[in-house]
Design a protein around this motif. Structure first.
Motif, PDB file in Angstrom:
ATOM      1  N   THR A  53      51.170  51.287  27.838  1.00 27.45           N
ATOM      2  CA  THR A  53      51.450  51.448  29.654  1.00 27.45           C
ATOM      3  C   THR A  53      51.599  53.515  29.894  1.00 27.45           C
ATOM      4  O   THR A  53      51.649  53.721  30.319  1.00 27.45           O
ATOM      5  CB  THR A  53      51.735  51.326  30.529  1.00 27.45           C
ATOM      6  N   MET A  54      51.100  54.158  28.510  1.00 22.29           N
ATOM      7  CA  MET A  54      51.559  55.571  28.462  1.00 22.29           C
ATOM      8  C   MET A  54      50.425  55.746  29.066  1.00 22.29           C
ATOM      9  O   MET A  54      50.625  57.643  29.959  1.00 22.29           O
ATOM     10  CB  MET A  54      50.981  56.039  27.363  1.00 22.29           C
ATOM     11  N   ASN A  55      49.103  55.579  29.400  1.00 20.94           N
ATOM     12  CA  ASN A  55      47.816  56.216  29.721  1.00 20.94           C
ATOM     13  C   ASN A  55      47.179  55.152  30.744  1.00 20.94           C
ATOM     14  O   ASN A  55      46.831  53.879  30.591  1.00 20.94           O
ATOM     15  CB  ASN A  55      46.874  57.037  28.569  1.00 20.94           C
ATOM     16  N   ALA A  56      47.051  55.695  32.390  1.00 22.24           N
ATOM     17  CA  ALA A  56      46.182  54.960  32.844  1.00 22.24           C
ATOM     18  C   ALA A  56      45.019  55.238  33.353  1.00 22.24           C
ATOM     19  O   ALA A  56      44.481  56.451  33.922  1.00 22.24           O
ATOM     20  CB  ALA A  56      47.134  54.427  33.986  1.00 22.24           C
ATOM     21  N   ARG A  57      43.774  54.309  33.648  1.00 21.23           N
ATOM     22  CA  ARG A  57      42.523  54.611  33.602  1.00 21.23           C
ATOM     23  C   ARG A  57      42.229  54.323  35.056  1.00 21.23           C
ATOM     24  O   ARG A  57      42.512  53.295  35.901  1.00 21.23           O
ATOM     25  CB  ARG A  57      41.554  53.570  32.812  1.00 21.23           C
ATOM     26  N   THR A  58      41.786  55.884  36.084  1.00 22.95           N
ATOM     27  CA  THR A  58      41.423  55.632  36.997  1.00 22.95           C
ATOM     28  C   THR A  58      40.698  54.787  37.718  1.00 22.95           C
ATOM     29  O   THR A  58      40.409  54.009  38.958  1.00 22.95           O
ATOM     30  CB  THR A  58      41.388  57.325  37.603  1.00 22.95           C
ATOM     31  N   GLU A  59      39.902  53.859  37.404  1.00 25.49           N
ATOM     32  CA  GLU A  59      39.349  52.987  37.457  1.00 25.49           C
ATOM     33  C   GLU A  59      39.515  51.652  37.845  1.00 25.49           C
ATOM     34  O   GLU A  59      39.637  51.220  38.671  1.00 25.49           O
ATOM     35  CB  GLU A  59      37.290  52.947  36.670  1.00 25.49           C
ATOM     36  N   THR A  60      40.590  51.551  37.404  1.00 29.36           N
ATOM     37  CA  THR A  60      41.091  50.235  37.560  1.00 29.36           C
ATOM     38  C   THR A  60      42.298  50.118  37.649  1.00 29.36           C
ATOM     39  O   THR A  60      43.296  49.254  37.700  1.00 29.36           O
ATOM     40  CB  THR A  60      41.094  49.370  35.939  1.00 29.36           C
ATOM     41  N   ILE A  61      42.835  51.850  38.323  1.00 29.04           N
ATOM     42  CA  ILE A  61      44.596  51.561  38.276  1.00 29.04           C
ATOM     43  C   ILE A  61      44.931  50.677  39.462  1.00 29.04           C
ATOM     44  O   ILE A  61      45.898  50.338  39.374  1.00 29.04           O
ATOM     45  CB  ILE A  61      44.955  53.511  38.653  1.00 29.04           C
ATOM     46  N   ALA A  62      44.206  50.527  40.452  1.00 29.72           N
ATOM     47  CA  ALA A  62      43.919  49.900  41.669  1.00 29.72           C
ATOM     48  C   ALA A  62      44.637  48.199  41.465  1.00 29.72           C
ATOM     49  O   ALA A  62      45.339  47.524  42.131  1.00 29.72           O
ATOM     50  CB  ALA A  62      42.925  49.845  42.815  1.00 29.72           C
ATOM     51  N   GLU A  63      43.704  47.533  40.147  1.00 31.01           N
ATOM     52  CA  GLU A  63      44.154  46.638  39.919  1.00 31.01           C
ATOM     53  C   GLU A  63      44.711  46.161  38.999  1.00 31.01           C
ATOM     54  O   GLU A  63      45.428  45.286  38.984  1.00 31.01           O
ATOM     55  CB  GLU A  63      42.535  45.872  39.449  1.00 31.01           C
ATOM     56  N   ARG A  64      45.407  46.778  38.092  1.00 27.47           N
ATOM     57  CA  ARG A  64      46.094  46.715  37.164  1.00 27.47           C
ATOM     58  C   ARG A  64      46.914  46.159  37.380  1.00 27.47           C
ATOM     59  O   ARG A  64      48.661  47.026  38.132  1.00 27.47           O
ATOM     60  CB  ARG A  64      45.849  47.897  35.946  1.00 27.47           C
ATOM     61  N   PRO A  65      48.161  44.911  37.241  1.00 23.63           N
ATOM     62  CA  PRO A  65      49.170  44.521  37.354  1.00 23.63           C
ATOM     63  C   PRO A  65      50.867  45.961  36.520  1.00 23.63           C
ATOM     64  O   PRO A  65      51.435  46.349  38.085  1.00 23.63           O
ATOM     65  CB  PRO A  65      50.149  44.030  36.665  1.00 23.63           C
ATOM     66  N   SER A  66      50.448  46.905  36.319  1.00 26.60           N
ATOM     67  CA  SER A  66      51.329  47.449  35.811  1.00 26.60           C
ATOM     68  C   SER A  66      51.349  48.706  36.667  1.00 26.60           C
ATOM     69  O   SER A  66      52.565  49.428  36.545  1.00 26.60           O
ATOM     70  CB  SER A  66      51.444  47.900  34.487  1.00 26.60           C
ATOM     71  N   TYR A  67      50.052  49.194  37.609  1.00 24.64           N
ATOM     72  CA  TYR A  67      50.030  50.282  38.244  1.00 24.64           C
ATOM     73  C   TYR A  67      49.607  50.048  39.427  1.00 24.64           C
ATOM     74  O   TYR A  67      50.031  51.188  40.232  1.00 24.64           O
ATOM     75  CB  TYR A  67      48.301  51.245  37.463  1.00 24.64           C
ATOM     76  N   ALA A  68      49.307  49.396  39.547  1.00 24.61           N
ATOM     77  CA  ALA A  68      49.036  49.042  40.892  1.00 24.61           C
ATOM     78  C   ALA A  68      49.596  49.086  42.449  1.00 24.61           C
ATOM     79  O   ALA A  68      49.460  49.469  43.568  1.00 24.61           O
ATOM     80  CB  ALA A  68      48.819  47.487  41.186  1.00 24.61           C
TER      81      ALA A  68
END
Length: 231
Positions: free
Chosen positions: A72-87
């Motif tokens: 989880t070092m890098n988060a894709r901005t296109e899917t960041i709102a849906e990913r459990p680690s980042y939402a």
């Protein structure tokens, strides 16, 4: 994406980034997954404050033992709102800056991976967009972790040169110095997307910087490569 970068010291945080250093902790000159590194956040009064945080939004110590380790070092901005680690941090506007001198990417133009150092054309420290969160540790202490945000770079004159030819090209989001406070204090995730752009190639610099053999062997022994290659 980036799995290694050069951190800045406390003096640089104070002088260049005009940041109050609130952490008594130290950190290494190079950051890898789960290493401590400084991040810059906004206090309730809007001041910039530097904290020591673990590189990777979900530290390995917080991954259940029966679950496969994941990066989880890098988060894709296109899917960041849906990913459990980042939402949740994304929706709450827990935006940070990750200050650094340079970061590293693999260049495959020779047919094999060569580590390149990427930084600013004027060699100045810079900061990339990140998210952070707090963790309650087993001993009752509070710790922090962070991830870096990335965008597509298929057409970027510089960043399209990195990673395997068949892979999508990605770039860290470099925040201009004039926008530091706007990014840190933004609490609307949709407004925050306006900052998620690639940086002008003419303001950047990149060159081969292979890791010395001794250091590379030591690093490969210490850390599992979650991205498929340790350049």
């Amino acid at each position: 994406m980036c799995i290694n970068f050069l951190t800045v010291n406390k003096q640089t945080l104070q002088d260049h980034f005009e940041t109050v250093v609130r952490s008594p902790d130290e950190w290494p000159e190079e950051a890898y997954q789960d290493y401590a590194a400084p991040i810059i956040v906004a206090t309730r009064s809007g001041q910039r404050a530097a904290l020591a945080a673990s590189y990777g939004m979900v530290p390995r110590r917080h991954i259940p033992p029966d679950m496969k380790h994941y990066s989880t070092m890098n988060a894709r901005t296109e899917t960041i709102a849906e990913r459990p680690s980042y939402a949740d941090p994304w929706q709450r506007g827990l935006f940070c800056l990750v200050p650094m001198h340079a970061y590293f990417e693999p260049n495959w133009e020779t047919g094999s991976a060569v580590r390149w150092r990427i930084g600013m054309a004027d060699d100045a420290p810079f900061a990339v967009a990140g998210l952070y969160r707090a963790w309650q540790e087993e001993d009752g202490s509070r710790a922090f972790s962070f991830t870096q945000l990335t965008v597509n770079a298929d057409t970027h004159p510089l960043m399209k040169r990195f990673h395997r030819p068949e892979d999508e090209k990605r770039a860290l989001v470099i925040i201009p110095k004039s926008s530091y406070d706007d990014w840190l204090t933004c609490r609307n995730p949709e407004q925050a997307r306006a900052y998620l752009q690639t940086h002008p190639a003419e303001m950047m610099d990149a060159a081969p910087d292979p890791k010395p053999v001794i250091a590379r062997v030591k690093k490969e022994t210490e850390q599992e490569d979650l991205n498929g290659s340790l350049f």
